[in-house]
Enzyme design. Structure first.
Site, PDB file in Angstrom:
ATOM      1  N   HIS A 241       0.866  -1.190   0.000  1.00 14.29           N
ATOM      2  CA  HIS A 241       0.000   0.000   0.000  1.00 14.29           C
ATOM      3  C   HIS A 241       0.896   1.232   0.000  1.00 14.29           C
ATOM      4  O   HIS A 241       1.577   1.510   0.986  1.00 14.29           O
ATOM      5  CB  HIS A 241      -0.909  -0.005   1.235  1.00 14.29           C
ATOM      6  N   LEU A 242       0.896   1.959  -1.112  1.00  8.44           N
ATOM      7  CA  LEU A 242       1.750   3.155  -1.216  1.00  8.44           C
ATOM      8  C   LEU A 242       1.028   4.431  -0.763  1.00  8.44           C
ATOM      9  O   LEU A 242       1.662   5.480  -0.631  1.00  8.44           O
ATOM     10  CB  LEU A 242       2.270   3.315  -2.646  1.00  8.44           C
TER      11      LEU A 242
ATOM     12  N   HIS B 132      -8.700 -10.293  -1.618  1.00 14.91           N
ATOM     13  CA  HIS B 132      -8.704 -10.125  -0.161  1.00 14.91           C
ATOM     14  C   HIS B 132      -9.922 -10.903   0.328  1.00 14.91           C
ATOM     15  O   HIS B 132     -11.056 -10.521   0.047  1.00 14.91           O
ATOM     16  CB  HIS B 132      -8.811  -8.632   0.178  1.00 14.91           C
TER      17      HIS B 132
ATOM     18  N   HIS C  41      -2.624 -12.639   1.334  1.00 10.97           N
ATOM     19  CA  HIS C  41      -2.339 -12.745   2.775  1.00 10.97           C
ATOM     20  C   HIS C  41      -3.073 -13.854   3.522  1.00 10.97           C
ATOM     21  O   HIS C  41      -3.865 -13.597   4.424  1.00 10.97           O
ATOM     22  CB  HIS C  41      -2.564 -11.400   3.477  1.00 10.97           C
TER      23      HIS C  41
ATOM     24  N   ASP D   8       2.217  -7.014   2.454  1.00 11.93           N
ATOM     25  CA  ASP D   8       1.045  -6.203   2.833  1.00 11.93           C
ATOM     26  C   ASP D   8       1.508  -4.952   3.594  1.00 11.93           C
ATOM     27  O   ASP D   8       0.889  -4.541   4.588  1.00 11.93           O
ATOM     28  CB  ASP D   8       0.025  -7.007   3.641  1.00 11.93           C
TER      29      ASP D   8
ATOM     30  N   ASP E 197      -8.594  -4.770  -2.738  1.00 11.15           N
ATOM     31  CA  ASP E 197      -7.933  -5.012  -1.449  1.00 11.15           C
ATOM     32  C   ASP E 197      -8.153  -3.897  -0.436  1.00 11.15           C
ATOM     33  O   ASP E 197      -8.228  -2.716  -0.767  1.00 11.15           O
ATOM     34  CB  ASP E 197      -6.437  -5.248  -1.607  1.00 11.15           C
TER      35      ASP E 197
ATOM     36  N   HIS F 152       0.774   3.472   8.452  1.00  7.60           N
ATOM     37  CA  HIS F 152      -0.114   4.419   9.145  1.00  7.60           C
ATOM     38  C   HIS F 152       0.752   5.271  10.066  1.00  7.60           C
ATOM     39  O   HIS F 152       1.759   4.793  10.589  1.00  7.60           O
ATOM     40  CB  HIS F 152      -1.166   3.684   9.981  1.00  7.60           C
TER      41      HIS F 152
ATOM     42  N   ASN G 219      -6.572   0.891  -2.758  1.00  2.79           N
ATOM     43  CA  ASN G 219      -7.412   1.593  -1.772  1.00  2.79           C
ATOM     44  C   ASN G 219      -6.794   2.932  -1.351  1.00  2.79           C
ATOM     45  O   ASN G 219      -6.582   3.208  -0.176  1.00  2.79           O
ATOM     46  CB  ASN G 219      -7.709   0.709  -0.554  1.00  2.79           C
TER      47      ASN G 219
HETATM   48 ZN   LIG Z   1      -6.119  -7.247   2.165  1.00  6.29          ZN
HETATM   49 ZN   LIG Z   2      -3.523  -5.107   1.736  1.00  4.05          ZN
END
Ligand SMILES: [Zn+2]
Ligand SMILES: [Zn+2]
Length: 425
Positions: free
Chosen positions: A63-64, A179, A232, A305, A152, A309, A95
């Site tokens: 997740h960038l 996911h 995952h 993954d 995801d 945050h 996302n």
């Molecule tokens: Zn996921």
């Molecule tokens: Zn993810």
């Protein structure tokens, strides 16, 4: 870049090559690999003595946070973290804000990634706004440069939309990454449902929430004979379902993440939100099943993954969002928890972090041979180091291996023939 790496243990898990030798990099490609290559005037030499040379890592799940949440991470900072951890190719998840559901957003990411320290592949959304009901224009997303489809962060809510995406994806050259989560079972849950959630009096996410999702995706893949990639995997039952599906010839592949083979729900007794992610850390039995899935090849790939945050967001144990960063520790976690424990050999670990994931994405990366693009790492397989979140290269600090001593450290990362990390001696 003109570079000659001397006397490294060269491991190319795709071909099975494993020997002490030299690697000559010229421009963007590996010009030669062999024993005692001749010195050349004006070519920088780096000693690989005592180090392992391997293909750059391929991380299928990152997740960038860019566009829209660049206080957590952005494309360039995320790729600096990738380079520090030896990841040279990554697949970023949709996302973001806005979600990656339009050709414009796919193009934004790909344009910005041109200056990044890793090759960025884009997973576009299956559904508009990741709401799970209205399909995106997958052909337009592909034409803009997307490499995969996923909602995801969430499952694809409407099973019919997921089936349609899985049927359309092979013809478009897209990988569908699932996911797996039955939201009606996981709603309100904060950690794994079990002994620890009971002890802490915290609502749990049952393993069955993930397993119902895994079962759905496998059922669709089996019914229509089309591939699906399971993200995952964290439960023993999901490992068993993937194993059974593969035995029956269903075209399913799977990844797990370092925290699922390294840690269990007992970490949550510390009430530290950095150990909360989705799916949650499970039981020791699940952890052992994930290890066995990696060992017997049921699980094809290790992905991080990586989900940054900010410390502020992670301050409150229960209110914090799910996710942990991982690209800077994935190789060391694998060496420490899988190789040192005898679950995998080092070449097997590297396969699941290079060629295994590259094949799932359908890209040529993950090989170390003459003529290939010069994406490679040099690492010390024996160096012990303690993970200090303050020294991470990404923007966030939510690392589950913080304070832990790990074995194996990346010394040099070359991406597209360019040194993107290390190499300063
Ligand atoms: Zn996921
Ligand atoms: Zn993810």
């Amino acid at each position: 870049m003109e570079l000659l790496i001397r006397a490294a243990r060269i491991i190319d898990p795709a071909s099975g090559a494993d020997f002490i030798g030299d690697i000559r990099i010229s421009g963007e490609v590996i010009a030669n690999i062999g024993k005692e290559l001749p010195p050349e005037a004006g070519v920088r030499e780096i000693s690989g003595r005592g180090l392992v040379a391997a293909p750059g890592l391929v991380d299928l799940h990152v997740h960038l946070r860019d566009p829209g949440q660049t206080e957590k991470e952005d494309i360039l900072s995320g790729c600096r973290a990738a380079a520090a951890g030896g990841v040279t190719s990554l697949l970023c998840m949709p996302n973001t804000v806005p979600a990656v559901d339009s050709p414009e957003t796919v193009r934004y990411i790909r344009d910005k990634a041109k200056d990044a320290d890793a090759h960025v592949y884009v997973a576009a959304a299956v559904s508009r706004g990741l709401l799970g009901t209205q399909p995106c224009d997958w052909r337009a997303l592909r034409e803009a440069g997307a490499a995969a489809l996923s909602d995801d962060g969430r499952p694809v809510l409407d099973t019919r939309v997921m089936a349609k995406a899985m049927k359309a994806a092979p013809g478009l050259g897209l990988t569908v990454c699932a996911h797996c989560e039955e939201l009606s079972l996981s709603a309100g849950g904060k950690i794994n449902e079990g002994a620890v959630s009971a002890q802490l009096g915290i609502p749990g996410v049952p393993a069955a929430a993930e397993d119902c999702g895994t079962a759905r995706e496998i059922a669709l893949a089996a019914a229509y004979g089309v591939p699906v990639h399971i993200c995952h995997v964290s439960t023993g039952n999901s490992v068993a379902m993937v194993r059974d599906a593969k035995r029956r010839g269903v075209p399913v592949t799977a990844e797990t993440a370092p925290h699922y083979f390294a840690l269990t729900e007992r970490e949550l007794l510390k009430r530290d939100a950095d150990f909360r992610m989705s799916p949650p850390l499970r039981t020791e039995e699940d952890r052992l099943a994930v290890c066995e899935g990696l060992r017997d090849g049921t699980i094809d790939a290790i992905a991080t993954d990586h989900a940054p945050h900010t410390p502020g967001e992670k301050a409150d144990f229960l209110a914090a969002p799910n996710g942990v960063v991982g690209m800077e520790t994935s190789l060391a976690a694998g060496i420490t928890c899988l190789v040192e424990t005898g679950v995998l050999t080092l070449p097997q670990l590297l396969y699941r972090m290079t060629r295994g994931p590259a094949q799932i994405l359908g890209i040529s990366a993950g090989v170390l041979c003459k003529g290939a693009i010069a994406d490679l790492i040099l690492f010390d397989p024996n160096e012990k180091w303690t993970v200090d979140p303050a020294k991470l290269h990404g923007k966030s600090r939510n690392a589950v291996f913080k304070g832990r001593e790990l074995t194996g450290r990346v010394k040099l990362t070359v991406c597209g023939g360019r040194i993107v990390s290390g190499g300063t001696d």
